[in-house]
Design an enzyme around this catalytic site. Structure first.
Site, PDB file in Angstrom:
ATOM      1  N   HIS A  24       0.822  -1.210   0.000  1.00  0.00           N
ATOM      2  CA  HIS A  24       0.000   0.000   0.000  1.00  0.00           C
ATOM      3  C   HIS A  24       0.854   1.257   0.000  1.00  0.00           C
ATOM      4  CE1 HIS A  24       0.436  -0.724   4.446  1.00  0.00           C
ATOM      5  NE2 HIS A  24       0.543   0.588   4.504  1.00  0.00           N
TER       6      HIS A  24
ATOM      7  N   GLU B  25      -8.473   4.957   9.624  1.00  0.00           N
ATOM      8  CA  GLU B  25      -7.967   4.700   8.278  1.00  0.00           C
ATOM      9  C   GLU B  25      -9.005   4.039   7.381  1.00  0.00           C
ATOM     10  OE1 GLU B  25      -4.744   2.020   9.735  1.00  0.00           O
ATOM     11  OE2 GLU B  25      -5.635   0.605   8.326  1.00  0.00           O
TER      12      GLU B  25
ATOM     13  N   GLN C 170      -3.910   3.573   1.440  1.00  0.00           N
ATOM     14  CA  GLN C 170      -4.310   3.613   2.856  1.00  0.00           C
ATOM     15  C   GLN C 170      -4.415   5.083   3.251  1.00  0.00           C
ATOM     16  OE1 GLN C 170      -1.295   2.835   5.903  1.00  0.00           O
ATOM     17  NE2 GLN C 170      -2.660   1.308   6.793  1.00  0.00           N
TER      18      GLN C 170
ATOM     19  N   HIS D  49       3.947   7.220   3.896  1.00  0.00           N
ATOM     20  CA  HIS D  49       4.848   6.066   3.850  1.00  0.00           C
ATOM     21  C   HIS D  49       4.470   5.155   2.693  1.00  0.00           C
ATOM     22  CE1 HIS D  49       1.455   4.288   6.200  1.00  0.00           C
ATOM     23  NE2 HIS D  49       1.834   3.161   5.639  1.00  0.00           N
TER      24      HIS D  49
ATOM     25  N   GLU E   2       7.394   0.680   5.295  1.00  0.00           N
ATOM     26  CA  GLU E   2       6.732  -0.325   6.128  1.00  0.00           C
ATOM     27  C   GLU E   2       6.898  -1.696   5.484  1.00  0.00           C
ATOM     28  OE1 GLU E   2       2.595   0.656   6.909  1.00  0.00           O
ATOM     29  OE2 GLU E   2       2.088  -1.443   7.292  1.00  0.00           O
TER      30      GLU E   2
END
Lengths: 146, 146
Positions: free
Chosen positions: B7, B43, B60, B84, B134
């Site tokens: 994502h 989220e 996301q 991110h 991530e």
């Protein structure tokens, strides 16, 4: 219709160093490199996965080739990091017209040449909640109307 | 091994407004919503495509739920935008250990809970050319060693 995350564009000061970081850290290999004089960037595409629409998702690492390029200016202001995200479509002309009709500023009158012979346009980040957004039709996908 | 772009995490001030922007502009629909109290975010996951490793790629969208959350602080400094990027792996523990061994700072001692029951960790952006990165193992993927 936008059918995939085509790539994440990441601006860096030194392409070779950044390519080596992604190779050594994650094992990502260079799929393609080119210089785009119009955009003022030297770039490397790292293919991460194939996608369900018949395309693929890449990281696009971007090093500016001249100080007046938009990526050079962006780097001077922000430092290295994610510069833009790109969604893949079979018909960038239709999707650009569609989002323009919804009031989103499209930065090019006509799509321009992107990575690997693709046709691309960009949407104004201020109209996209701060995200510089690219729409891209890859060269491999024939768009029926164009 | 990292096998997909899982994502792109996008920080926003107002989740409902941003979800509506992505729906109205591109037709992207909400796949999942949740509140992650530990991360201090509300989220929405918008599924964009399936990926060749049996997973999927999402946007996301992240709205902070408290002012001391990392996303709230990031928004105050940077404004809305890409917060991110996340790579999917079948074994986040192994990949976190691997990159830690290569000198990249891993922000959690052990993976924590991410979206949709996934297990996640983050890599320090200063060790990743400015990109908060991530690593995520989705709940649907069974990791044989854990």
């Amino acid at each position: 219709m936008l059918t995939r995350i085509d790539h994440i564009g990441i601006a860096c000061h030194d392409l070779d160093t950044t390519v080596e970081f992604y190779r050594a850290t994650y094992g990502f290999e260079v799929f393609h490199t080119e210089v785009n004089e119009e955009q003022g960037v030297r770039e490397a595409m790292l293919k991460i996965n194939d996608t369900s629409d018949g395309g693929a998702s890449y990281l696009q690492l971007l090093e500016p080739t001249r100080e007046d390029s938009t990526v050079a200016k962006w780097l001077a202001k922000n430092g290295e990091g994610v510069h833009h995200i790109a969604f893949g479509t079979a018909d960038v002309d239709a999707d650009a017209a569609d989002v323009r009709g919804k009031g989103v500023r499209v930065l090019y009158d006509e799509p321009r040449r992107g990575s690997m012979g693709s046709r691309i346009t960009f949407l104004h980040p201020k109209d996209c909640h701060g995200v510089l957004t690219e729409l891209v039709t890859s060269a491999a996908v024939e768009s029926p109307e164009h």
